[in-house]
Design an enzyme around this catalytic site. Structure first.
Site, PDB file in Angstrom:
ATOM      1  N   GLU A  76      43.562  -2.036  -4.304  1.00  0.00           N
ATOM      2  CA  GLU A  76      42.685  -1.026  -4.894  1.00  0.00           C
ATOM      3  C   GLU A  76      41.595  -0.686  -3.895  1.00  0.00           C
ATOM      4  OE1 GLU A  76      41.549  -3.205  -8.430  1.00  0.00           O
ATOM      5  OE2 GLU A  76      39.684  -3.883  -7.523  1.00  0.00           O
TER       6      GLU A  76
ATOM      7  N   HIS B 249      35.552  -3.320 -11.189  1.00  0.00           N
ATOM      8  CA  HIS B 249      35.512  -4.555 -10.399  1.00  0.00           C
ATOM      9  C   HIS B 249      34.350  -4.499  -9.413  1.00  0.00           C
ATOM     10  CE1 HIS B 249      40.084  -5.472 -10.891  1.00  0.00           C
ATOM     11  NE2 HIS B 249      39.370  -6.042 -11.828  1.00  0.00           N
TER      12      HIS B 249
ATOM     13  N   GLU C 163      34.361 -14.125 -14.388  1.00  0.00           N
ATOM     14  CA  GLU C 163      33.910 -12.888 -13.751  1.00  0.00           C
ATOM     15  C   GLU C 163      32.387 -12.932 -13.631  1.00  0.00           C
ATOM     16  OE1 GLU C 163      35.079  -9.287 -15.814  1.00  0.00           O
ATOM     17  OE2 GLU C 163      34.320  -8.003 -14.217  1.00  0.00           O
TER      18      GLU C 163
ATOM     19  N   TYR D   8      49.887  -6.702 -15.031  1.00  0.00           N
ATOM     20  CA  TYR D   8      50.714  -6.842 -16.237  1.00  0.00           C
ATOM     21  C   TYR D   8      51.584  -5.589 -16.403  1.00  0.00           C
ATOM     22  CZ  TYR D   8      46.722  -9.959 -17.308  1.00  0.00           C
ATOM     23  OH  TYR D   8      45.716 -10.874 -17.264  1.00  0.00           O
TER      24      TYR D   8
END
Lengths: 288, 382
Positions: free
Chosen positions: A209, A248, A98, A159
């Protein structure tokens, strides 16, 4: 079957001597993934969980000829690791790291397009074809082999939804995280095309998203192609305010671009059933 | 991270892009001295990082050095959207013939930078794009070659210029692209870049947003950010320094979770059941107990929070670590507010045992937990 990876995939782990690389190399091995080598400049000649470690991908390739790589290298050096993999013949590159600068990601993708390499991520949980191969950091016990393909921009939300499917007896063909950054390798359309051809996949779940317009473009694609497999979606960020980055790097509404409403509307118009809550995905799939 | 207008303009000027002559001033008298060195009339502009300063009265014009001092005095005593104005940029006012737009940002679908230009500058470019998409010229830039001179000239032609003006404008576009690459901008724009009455071009306003993830290559900006002089609130900065992502919202249910998508979905689920989240807080992957404790402290420092909702799905994050973090935070911070916890995943049993023994009830379903949190907040956090 499944897409991109299967039981014959031979992978190297770049950054295998770091905490995350080491930890997940072990979990991937235990899952049955063929991890044939690891790299870590300066640590060549050592071993991690019995996996031979090399200084360079070049040397690892001379001895093991892998076709995939999973990258855990820290952000300032991750783009170089991706170039190193691609220049040494690796055709599937998964970038877990990331916080990679956008400019670096753009350069990596440009080279990947030239070489025809498949890049997944950055900032992705990776990819899993349950009970065959896992190149990622996802907890494996929540997945089971089956016929639903999953494409997502998020890790833990994937998940959450996968665990819900498995609990309801719905298995998965392949689950893939596109990554939470604005610039990623694969996008929804690329992956929808792969699932279209994959005979083991009978339905697709798309988890989007806020931020950007890739969900809207996917909706146009689904409508235009009259996509032959049912698609169910969830879009996170209905309650997100504009101009704020929601965790994010890619999850940001800019002006009117990238809202959850716009994505939900586009998908609904394309005939995709959009779940209101993550827990409704399994119900929508079973109710079809 | 946003740069101030004065930082952006100084960068443009140092890259050979014409900008109005000007200087930064942090007091009214300094503004007058600056004006005395420049040619009247003047523009006095508040240096703040929030949008809409013009509408808020943060841009004034002055005909003399004395008027400049008064204008600066007025602006420096203002708060714009709650942010006090610390400095003003004093510059020579330009004679505008046409206002244009040029910027470079990223395009997700083509995985590239995209140059955006328009003959309709000076207004919100997104609004132009929405109402008059035909007035927007987009050029995808291949990073392996950069914005080529011919592409820059084609853009200039498409927004209505020819001859020497086309060449001049093209050179400015190239320079802006180069500057954007050098400072790792995710957005760099001149809005407007103006054609002056004598037919030359000048960047009247400039905006640069530097990619946060590239700050390791730009220590000077990182230093300013870490010192608290940025668009981030104090809580957002504290979270960032601990590797967390925090966004303040306007509700009363404090939220802590792991993974951006899951936290966003948690907020959405709270809203679905009629509640209002007070914040977004993502502790990230593999969060250790100390990180969880910091996260709880940040969320609980918000006086609006009546109920705390912790939603953890352990993958890399281990539930026992989270449980220890919660107890640690409980020892350090006085958690008088009710907590609703949902904890599943890696080492779930151990995590539950630790919390249950400490008298904290743990739920398994996110929906059930969200409903519980909404219900608790509606009872006034009792």
């Amino acid at each position: 079957m499944g897409i991109i990876i299967d039981k014959n995939t031979r992978a190297i782990v770049q950054g295998i001597t770091g905490t995350q690389g080491n930890f997940h190399a072990k979990l991937m091995l235990e899952y049955g993934t063929k991890i044939v080598a690891g790299t870590s400049p300066g640590k060549g000649g050592t071993q991690v969980h019995g996996i031979p470690v090399y200084d360079t991908v070049e040397e690892a390739q001379e001895k093991h000829s892998a076709n995939a790589s999973i990258i855990f290298v820290p952000a300032p050096f991750a783009a170089d690791a991706a170039f190193e993999a691609m220049e040494n013949g690796i055709t599937t590159v998964i970038i877990i790291t990331e916080h990679i600068p956008i400019k670096d990601a753009i350069n990596v993708m440009a080279r990947a397009r030239q070489l025809g390499a498949t890049v997944i991520g950055p900032n992705t949980p990776g990819i899993i074809t349950p009970e065959q191969c896992k190149l990622g950091i996802m907890p494996s016990h929540i997945f089971k082999s089956g016929t639903v393909g999953m494409i997502s921009r998020s890790g833990t939300l994937t998940y959450e939804i996968a665990a819900g499917l498995t609990r309801n007896g719905i298995g998965q063909s392949t689950c893939l995280g596109l990554g939470g950054d604005p610039i990623t390798g694969l996008n929804f359309i690329d992956t929808l095309k792969m699932f279209e051809k994959d005979t083991s996949t009978q339905a697709v779940i798309l988890i989007g998203e806020i931020g950007g317009n890739l969900e809207e473009l996917a909706a146009q694609y689904i409508a235009r192609q009259t996509y032959p497999k049912p698609v169910v979606a969830f879009i996170a960020g209905r309650s997100a305010p504009p101009g704020k980055r929601m965790g994010h790097a890619g999850a940001i509404v800019m002006g009117k671009v990238g809202t959850a409403e716009s994505k939900i509307q586009a998908l609904t118009e394309a005939g995709v059933k959009v779940a209101e809550k993550p827990g409704d995905i399994a119900k929508l799939l079973m109710g079809r | 991270m946003k740069l101030f207008e004065y930082e952006a303009k100084n960068l443009l000027a140092s890259h050979g892009i014409p900008t109005p002559k000007g200087e930064l001033a942090s007091s009214p008298s300094q503004a007058r001295e600056t004006a005395a060195k420049l040619k009247p009339p003047y523009a006095v502009k508040a240096q703040v990082l929030v949008a809409g300063r013009g509408k808020a009265g943060g841009i004034l014009f002055a005909g003399s050095a004395e008027e400049t001092e008064k204008a600066a005095e007025k602006i420096l005593s203002m708060q714009i959207k709650g942010i006090p104005v610390r400095s003003v940029w004093v510059e020579e006012k330009i004679n505008v013939k046409n206002e244009l737009y040029f910027g470079v940002t990223t395009d997700r679908f083509s995985q590239s930078y995209v140059a955006v230009a328009s003959a309709s500058g000076g207004m919100d470019i997104e609004e132009v794009a929405e109402k008059h998409p035909e007035k927007i010229v987009k050029t995808i830039v291949n990073p392996l070659y950069g914005l080529r001179p011919f592409q820059a000239r084609q853009i200039a032609r498409k927004i209505g210029y020819s001859g020497s003006q086309l060449s001049e404008l093209g050179r400015i576009f190239e320079k802006l692209y180069t500057l954007g690459m050098e400072c790792d901008s995710e957005l760099i724009e001149m809005n407007p870049i103006v054609e002056t009455v004598d037919g030359s071009f000048m960047a009247a306003d400039a905006r640069i947003i530097v990619d946060d993830n590239a700050l390791f290559r730009h220590q000077e900006y990182k230093k300013r950010l870490w010192e608290g002089n940025s668009e981030l609130s104090q809580q957002e900065l504290e979270a960032m320094k601990s590797g967390l992502a925090y966004v303040k919202l306007d509700g009363d249910i404090g939220v802590v979770g792991n993974g951006a998508g899951l936290v966003m979905a948690t907020l959405d689920t709270i809203q679905y059941y009629g509640g209002k989240p007070a914040n977004f807080l993502d502790v990230g992957g593999g969060a250790a107990s100390e990180t969880i404790a910091v996260a709880l402290r940040i969320v609980l420092s918000d006086p609006d929070v009546k109920t705390l909702f912790i939603n953890i799905l352990g993958g890399i994050t281990r539930c026992d670590e989270v449980a220890h973090g919660i107890l640690e935070a409980k020892n350090k911070v006085d958690i008088a507010k009710p907590i609703v916890i949902r904890l599943v995943g890696t080492n779930e049993q151990e995590g539950k045992r630790i919390l249950t023994e400490a008298g904290i009830h743990v739920l398994e379903s996110m929906e059930e937990a969200a409903q519980k949190a909404v219900q608790t907040s509606k009872q006034g956090g009792k």
